[in-house]
Design a protein around this motif. Structure first.
Motif, PDB file in Angstrom:
ATOM      1  N   GLN A  81     -81.618 106.551 -43.835  1.00  0.00           N
ATOM      2  CA  GLN A  81     -80.634 106.350 -42.777  1.00  0.00           C
ATOM      3  C   GLN A  81     -81.182 105.348 -41.783  1.00  0.00           C
ATOM      4  O   GLN A  81     -82.235 105.564 -41.178  1.00  0.00           O
ATOM      5  N   ASP A  85     -75.970 103.871 -39.171  1.00  0.00           N
ATOM      6  CA  ASP A  85     -75.494 103.874 -40.553  1.00  0.00           C
ATOM      7  C   ASP A  85     -75.466 105.304 -41.076  1.00  0.00           C
ATOM      8  O   ASP A  85     -76.079 106.205 -40.510  1.00  0.00           O
ATOM      9  N   THR A  86     -74.760 105.513 -42.172  1.00  0.00           N
ATOM     10  CA  THR A  86     -74.753 106.820 -42.813  1.00  0.00           C
ATOM     11  C   THR A  86     -75.955 106.921 -43.753  1.00  0.00           C
ATOM     12  O   THR A  86     -76.562 105.910 -44.117  1.00  0.00           O
ATOM     13  N   VAL A  87     -76.273 108.126 -44.184  1.00  0.00           N
ATOM     14  CA  VAL A  87     -77.388 108.337 -45.096  1.00  0.00           C
ATOM     15  C   VAL A  87     -77.007 107.830 -46.481  1.00  0.00           C
ATOM     16  O   VAL A  87     -75.928 108.138 -46.991  1.00  0.00           O
TER      17      VAL A  87
END
Length: 157
Positions: A81, A85-87
């Motif tokens: 991550q 941002d998303t994982v």
């Protein structure tokens, strides 16, 4: 006396050269695995800050295991991550043994493996916290013989 000075100067120069070439890690942490049996529910997390976005970084996964580990490899689910941002998850296979011996470095019955996560150096485009997670995704749960897992990040020079 002159031979002694030359020998001392050569020795000091050699030591300085060898220690000067060592890559300095921006971040390196290992987490202990409870009872050296890694459960898929135990997902170690590693967070560090990136301040310099002008350089690239090598990212390594580190695994320490005993010689009682039953397999020649380990499959991991790597989470990444970046700031804002998303994982993102990706599976990763780490080879731990050849046909007849353990790979990596070892002493007595403990072995350490350090492997690049990405084939090319990584460029982190935004400054801030970066988080990696490591989850074992082998069929056996818990996975005995795994003592520690971790992440190492080095700037590329």
């Amino acid at each position: 006396m002159k031979k002694f000075r030359v020998t001392v100067i050569a020795f000091v120069s050699l030591i300085t050269t060898l220690t000067g070439c060592e890559q300095v890690a921006l971040y390196e942490r290992l987490q202990n695995i409870e009872k050296a049996a890694w459960s898929e529910q135990q997902v170690p997390s590693f967070t560090f800050d990136i301040t310099d976005t002008t350089i690239n970084y090598n990212v390594y996964v580190v695994v320490r295991h005993t010689n009682t580990y039953s397999y020649r490899n380990i499959w991991l689910n790597i989470g990444l991550q970046q700031p804002g941002d998303t994982v993102r998850q990706q599976p990763f296979e780490l080879q731990l043994a050849a046909i007849d011996s353990w790979l990596g470095t070892g002493m007595d019955d403990v072995f350490e493996h350090r492997a690049l996560l990405f084939s090319k150096p990584v460029h982190f485009s935004k400054p801030g916290p970066i988080t990696f997670t490591l989850q074992q995704i082998m069929r056996q749960n818990p996975l005995p013989g795994i003592m520690q897992v971790g992440v190492r990040v080095e700037p590329v020079k």
